[in-house]
Design a protein around this motif. Structure first.
Motif, PDB file in Angstrom:
ATOM      1  N   ARG A  92       0.834  -1.208   0.000  1.00  0.00           N
ATOM      2  CA  ARG A  92       0.000   0.000   0.000  1.00  0.00           C
ATOM      3  C   ARG A  92       0.867   1.255   0.000  1.00  0.00           C
ATOM      4  N   VAL A  93       1.952   1.236   0.791  1.00  0.00           N
ATOM      5  CA  VAL A  93       2.865   2.390   0.802  1.00  0.00           C
ATOM      6  C   VAL A  93       3.543   2.540  -0.558  1.00  0.00           C
ATOM      7  N   ALA A  94       3.980   1.424  -1.136  1.00  0.00           N
ATOM      8  CA  ALA A  94       4.633   1.482  -2.441  1.00  0.00           C
ATOM      9  C   ALA A  94       3.664   1.936  -3.531  1.00  0.00           C
ATOM     10  N   THR A  95       2.400   1.538  -3.426  1.00  0.00           N
ATOM     11  CA  THR A  95       1.399   1.992  -4.395  1.00  0.00           C
ATOM     12  C   THR A  95       1.150   3.484  -4.269  1.00  0.00           C
ATOM     13  N   LEU A 100       2.097   8.853  -6.621  1.00  0.00           N
ATOM     14  CA  LEU A 100       2.702  10.185  -6.551  1.00  0.00           C
ATOM     15  C   LEU A 100       3.796  10.357  -7.602  1.00  0.00           C
ATOM     16  N   ALA A 101       4.609   9.320  -7.791  1.00  0.00           N
ATOM     17  CA  ALA A 101       5.684   9.411  -8.776  1.00  0.00           C
ATOM     18  C   ALA A 101       5.128   9.518 -10.196  1.00  0.00           C
ATOM     19  N   THR A 103       2.214  10.780 -10.981  1.00  0.00           N
ATOM     20  CA  THR A 103       1.640  12.124 -11.096  1.00  0.00           C
ATOM     21  C   THR A 103       2.730  13.161 -11.359  1.00  0.00           C
ATOM     22  N   ALA A 104       3.816  13.089 -10.588  1.00  0.00           N
ATOM     23  CA  ALA A 104       4.913  14.045 -10.792  1.00  0.00           C
ATOM     24  C   ALA A 104       5.555  13.858 -12.161  1.00  0.00           C
ATOM     25  N   PHE A 105       5.679  12.608 -12.615  1.00  0.00           N
ATOM     26  CA  PHE A 105       6.288  12.340 -13.922  1.00  0.00           C
ATOM     27  C   PHE A 105       5.436  12.903 -15.053  1.00  0.00           C
ATOM     28  N   THR A 106       4.117  12.726 -14.965  1.00  0.00           N
ATOM     29  CA  THR A 106       3.227  13.255 -16.008  1.00  0.00           C
ATOM     30  C   THR A 106       3.204  14.778 -15.992  1.00  0.00           C
TER      31      THR A 106
END
Length: 203
Positions: A92-95, A100-101, A103-106
């Motif tokens: 769940r933490v990794a998901t 977030l990653a 979202t930031a990448f897009t």
């Protein structure tokens, strides 16, 4: 506004598929599997038969049992394990980090596209960092043990397919006009206030 709601719902479904596959204690759903398999066998046999032999039951090809393809690429030590509360929490933490990653990448891809085309170092480095976070999150999730629950339909290629779904949905969300989010926020506030006043009237 409809696009925001639809894309957010699809993203939540992809996240739920990703998390559920690594959650312990999930019950299998086997209702109607035999009926579906029988219909699939008959449909596949009707395709394999010659046109003149389609009506004859005895002239059909021998019975073939079709089974769900299992993922054989997983490590045997990982496949023999079962998820527990600790591994489920880690997934769940990794998901969350993965979402977030992505979202930031897009955001970097859409906001710094001109700088990327010019090959500016800071834009390439920023996109590379978030892209590396996405890859590391997927590798970590893929190493965690999965549950053995089965369903009539199961998404293949977990966690890659759900991650791609999240990526494209978030990319479409990021590309929406800012006024769309403003209108969406206003309607959400108005809807929330109307529900609140209705609750006060009933109270």
């Amino acid at each position: 506004m409809l696009s925001i709601g639809t894309l957010v719902a699809y993203t939540m479904v992809a996240i739920a598929v990703l998390v559920t596959r690594y959650t312990p204690g999930v019950q299998s759903v086997i209702t109607g599997l035999d009926t579906i398999d029988e219909k699939t066998d008959k449909w596949l046999q009707s395709i394999c038969c010659k046109p003149g032999e389609a009506g004859g039951q005895d002239d059909r090809l021998p019975e073939v049992s079709y089974r769900q393809v299992q993922d054989n690429h997983e490590d045997s030590s990982i496949g023999s394990q079962q998820p527990d509360e600790q591994t489920s929490f880690c997934v769940r933490v990794a998901t969350f980090v993965l979402t977030l990653a992505i979202t930031a990448f897009t955001v970097c891809l859409t906001r710094t596209s001109a700088h990327l085309f010019r090959g500016e170092a800071w834009a390439v480095l920023l996109c590379g960092i978030f892209g590396l976070m996405v890859v590391l999150s997927l590798m970590y999730i893929g190493r965690q043990p999965r549950n053995s629950a089965t369903f009539p339909f199961m998404v293949q290629g977990v966690p890659i397919i759900p991650a791609l779904t999240i990526f494209f949905n978030v990319l479409l969300l990021v590309m929406l006009n800012q006024w769309t989010y403003i209108r969406f926020s206003i309607w959400m506030v108005l809807g929330k206030n109307s529900v609140f006043y209705r609750c006060l009237d009933h109270a």
